[in-house]
Design a protein around this motif. Sequence first.
Motif, PDB file in Angstrom:
ATOM      1  N   ALA A   1      32.875 -42.567  95.076  1.00 53.03           N
ATOM      2  CA  ALA A   1      32.353 -42.656  96.440  1.00 53.03           C
ATOM      3  C   ALA A   1      31.314 -43.770  96.554  1.00 53.03           C
ATOM      4  CB  ALA A   1      31.750 -41.319  96.859  1.00 53.03           C
ATOM      5  N   LEU A   2      30.436 -43.878  95.571  1.00 59.89           N
ATOM      6  CA  LEU A   2      29.416 -44.926  95.606  1.00 59.89           C
ATOM      7  C   LEU A   2      30.047 -46.309  95.446  1.00 59.89           C
ATOM      8  CD1 LEU A   2      26.614 -43.179  93.528  1.00 59.89           C
ATOM      9  CD2 LEU A   2      26.581 -43.673  95.989  1.00 59.89           C
ATOM     10  N   ARG A   3      31.019 -46.438  94.568  1.00 60.90           N
ATOM     11  CA  ARG A   3      31.698 -47.732  94.388  1.00 60.90           C
ATOM     12  C   ARG A   3      32.274 -48.239  95.703  1.00 60.90           C
ATOM     13  NH1 ARG A   3      35.468 -47.532  88.976  1.00 60.90           N
ATOM     14  NH2 ARG A   3      33.806 -47.810  87.458  1.00 60.90           N
ATOM     15  N   ARG A   4      32.867 -47.347  96.472  1.00 56.33           N
ATOM     16  CA  ARG A   4      33.476 -47.756  97.748  1.00 56.33           C
ATOM     17  C   ARG A   4      32.437 -48.262  98.740  1.00 56.33           C
ATOM     18  NH1 ARG A   4      36.669 -43.150  96.613  1.00 56.33           N
ATOM     19  NH2 ARG A   4      35.363 -41.840  97.926  1.00 56.33           N
ATOM     20  N   ARG A   5      31.188 -47.889  98.564  1.00 54.82           N
ATOM     21  CA  ARG A   5      30.131 -48.266  99.510  1.00 54.82           C
ATOM     22  C   ARG A   5      29.355 -49.509  99.079  1.00 54.82           C
ATOM     23  NH1 ARG A   5      27.225 -42.672  99.810  1.00 54.82           N
ATOM     24  NH2 ARG A   5      25.628 -43.893 100.852  1.00 54.82           N
ATOM     25  N   ILE A   6      29.664 -50.058  97.918  1.00 55.56           N
ATOM     26  CA  ILE A   6      28.980 -51.269  97.452  1.00 55.56           C
ATOM     27  C   ILE A   6      29.760 -52.481  97.963  1.00 55.56           C
ATOM     28  CG2 ILE A   6      28.254 -52.626  95.454  1.00 55.56           C
ATOM     29  CD1 ILE A   6      28.100 -49.964  93.881  1.00 55.56           C
ATOM     30  N   PRO A   7      29.117 -53.372  98.712  1.00 56.30           N
ATOM     31  CA  PRO A   7      29.827 -54.554  99.204  1.00 56.30           C
ATOM     32  C   PRO A   7      30.227 -55.470  98.054  1.00 56.30           C
ATOM     33  CG  PRO A   7      27.487 -54.675  99.754  1.00 56.30           C
ATOM     34  CD  PRO A   7      27.718 -53.348  99.112  1.00 56.30           C
ATOM     35  N   SER A   8      31.284 -56.218  98.260  1.00 57.51           N
ATOM     36  CA  SER A   8      31.737 -57.135  97.211  1.00 57.51           C
ATOM     37  C   SER A   8      31.578 -58.573  97.688  1.00 57.51           C
ATOM     38  CB  SER A   8      33.191 -56.849  96.839  1.00 57.51           C
ATOM     39  OG  SER A   8      34.020 -57.060  97.953  1.00 57.51           O
TER      40      SER A   8
ATOM     41  N   PHE B   1      24.413 -55.990  91.221  1.00 58.60           N
ATOM     42  CA  PHE B   1      23.903 -57.360  91.117  1.00 58.60           C
ATOM     43  C   PHE B   1      24.463 -58.224  92.232  1.00 58.60           C
ATOM     44  CE2 PHE B   1      22.726 -56.187  86.799  1.00 58.60           C
ATOM     45  CZ  PHE B   1      21.480 -56.789  86.717  1.00 58.60           C
ATOM     46  N   GLY B   2      23.560 -58.892  92.929  1.00 58.20           N
ATOM     47  CA  GLY B   2      23.931 -59.791  94.019  1.00 58.20           C
ATOM     48  C   GLY B   2      24.110 -59.107  95.357  1.00 58.20           C
ATOM     49  N   THR B   3      24.075 -57.767  95.394  1.00 61.70           N
ATOM     50  CA  THR B   3      24.278 -57.061  96.661  1.00 61.70           C
ATOM     51  C   THR B   3      22.982 -56.537  97.262  1.00 61.70           C
ATOM     52  OG1 THR B   3      24.616 -54.850  95.714  1.00 61.70           O
ATOM     53  CG2 THR B   3      26.555 -56.300  95.877  1.00 61.70           C
ATOM     54  N   THR B   4      21.874 -56.714  96.538  1.00 65.16           N
ATOM     55  CA  THR B   4      20.575 -56.227  96.989  1.00 65.16           C
ATOM     56  C   THR B   4      19.506 -57.256  96.637  1.00 65.16           C
ATOM     57  OG1 THR B   4      18.868 -54.534  96.636  1.00 65.16           O
ATOM     58  CG2 THR B   4      20.416 -54.877  94.841  1.00 65.16           C
ATOM     59  N   PRO B   5      18.477 -57.398  97.463  1.00 65.27           N
ATOM     60  CA  PRO B   5      17.390 -58.322  97.137  1.00 65.27           C
ATOM     61  C   PRO B   5      16.680 -57.951  95.826  1.00 65.27           C
ATOM     62  CG  PRO B   5      17.250 -57.644  99.434  1.00 65.27           C
ATOM     63  CD  PRO B   5      18.315 -56.799  98.785  1.00 65.27           C
ATOM     64  N   ARG B   6      16.789 -56.691  95.398  1.00 66.83           N
ATOM     65  CA  ARG B   6      16.126 -56.257  94.166  1.00 66.83           C
ATOM     66  C   ARG B   6      16.847 -56.754  92.910  1.00 66.83           C
ATOM     67  NH1 ARG B   6      16.331 -53.295  97.957  1.00 66.83           N
ATOM     68  NH2 ARG B   6      14.775 -52.047  98.958  1.00 66.83           N
ATOM     69  N   LEU B   7      18.137 -57.079  93.039  1.00 70.57           N
ATOM     70  CA  LEU B   7      18.940 -57.601  91.929  1.00 70.57           C
ATOM     71  C   LEU B   7      19.726 -58.824  92.421  1.00 70.57           C
ATOM     72  CD1 LEU B   7      20.369 -54.248  90.498  1.00 70.57           C
ATOM     73  CD2 LEU B   7      18.609 -55.676  89.456  1.00 70.57           C
ATOM     74  N   PRO B   8      19.017 -59.911  92.720  1.00 72.86           N
ATOM     75  CA  PRO B   8      19.703 -61.063  93.311  1.00 72.86           C
ATOM     76  C   PRO B   8      20.594 -61.798  92.305  1.00 72.86           C
ATOM     77  CG  PRO B   8      17.438 -61.628  92.811  1.00 72.86           C
ATOM     78  CD  PRO B   8      17.589 -60.157  92.511  1.00 72.86           C
TER      79      PRO B   8
ATOM     80  N   ASP C   1      23.462 -51.228 101.989  1.00 69.47           N
ATOM     81  CA  ASP C   1      22.472 -50.531 102.803  1.00 69.47           C
ATOM     82  C   ASP C   1      21.497 -49.795 101.875  1.00 69.47           C
ATOM     83  OD1 ASP C   1      23.156 -47.400 102.925  1.00 69.47           O
ATOM     84  OD2 ASP C   1      25.041 -48.524 102.920  1.00 69.47           O
ATOM     85  N   THR C   2      20.273 -49.682 102.313  1.00 67.21           N
ATOM     86  CA  THR C   2      19.216 -49.126 101.467  1.00 67.21           C
ATOM     87  C   THR C   2      19.487 -47.678 101.078  1.00 67.21           C
ATOM     88  OG1 THR C   2      17.897 -48.628 103.427  1.00 67.21           O
ATOM     89  CG2 THR C   2      17.437 -50.711 102.296  1.00 67.21           C
ATOM     90  N   ARG C   3      20.160 -46.928 101.940  1.00 71.71           N
ATOM     91  CA  ARG C   3      20.474 -45.529 101.618  1.00 71.71           C
ATOM     92  C   ARG C   3      21.446 -45.442 100.435  1.00 71.71           C
ATOM     93  NH1 ARG C   3      23.904 -43.429 105.541  1.00 71.71           N
ATOM     94  NH2 ARG C   3      25.408 -42.739 104.042  1.00 71.71           N
ATOM     95  N   THR C   4      22.484 -46.268 100.447  1.00 64.60           N
ATOM     96  CA  THR C   4      23.446 -46.272  99.346  1.00 64.60           C
ATOM     97  C   THR C   4      22.771 -46.727  98.059  1.00 64.60           C
ATOM     98  OG1 THR C   4      25.316 -46.668 100.825  1.00 64.60           O
ATOM     99  CG2 THR C   4      25.613 -47.277  98.507  1.00 64.60           C
ATOM    100  N   GLU C   5      21.961 -47.758  98.142  1.00 62.13           N
ATOM    101  CA  GLU C   5      21.259 -48.229  96.950  1.00 62.13           C
ATOM    102  C   GLU C   5      20.375 -47.121  96.380  1.00 62.13           C
ATOM    103  OE1 GLU C   5      18.406 -51.832  95.329  1.00 62.13           O
ATOM    104  OE2 GLU C   5      18.822 -51.705  97.478  1.00 62.13           O
TER     105      GLU C   5
END
Length: 117
Positions: free
Chosen positions: A10-17, A79-86, A98-102
């Motif tokens: 479920a989480l994998r599906r919500r991570i942008p690529s 990695f690359g999908t959030t400012p915390r792991l650019p 989105d911050t909720r998914t992260e």
Amino acid sequence: MTPNDRTIEALRRRIPSFTCIVGCHDCCGPVTASSEEVARLPTRTEAEHAKALSDLSCPYLGKHGCEVYGERPLICRLFGTTPRLPCPNGKRPVYMIDTRTEAEIHQFLARTRQVLL
């Protein structure tokens, strides 16, 4: 399929690529992953793990990049999908995670047994 396996899916599906630079492995290195994620990966020897760790690399990084890209752990997918792991090369998806998914991913990682890759 265990509840944790369902959560991972479920989480994998919500991570942008996004598309990485071909041949880049600047984000690859020692990471931790849940036991369930590691169970999906091919077995590596202790020597392969030790060599990767001494090189600050990943035992699944081959000469053509990630050898387990389709099954890579959640942390690698972040990695690359959030400012915390650019992405060190400035790549990113059109819309960042989105911050909720992260937060849900980090909570999952905090409550599951982690294994060093």
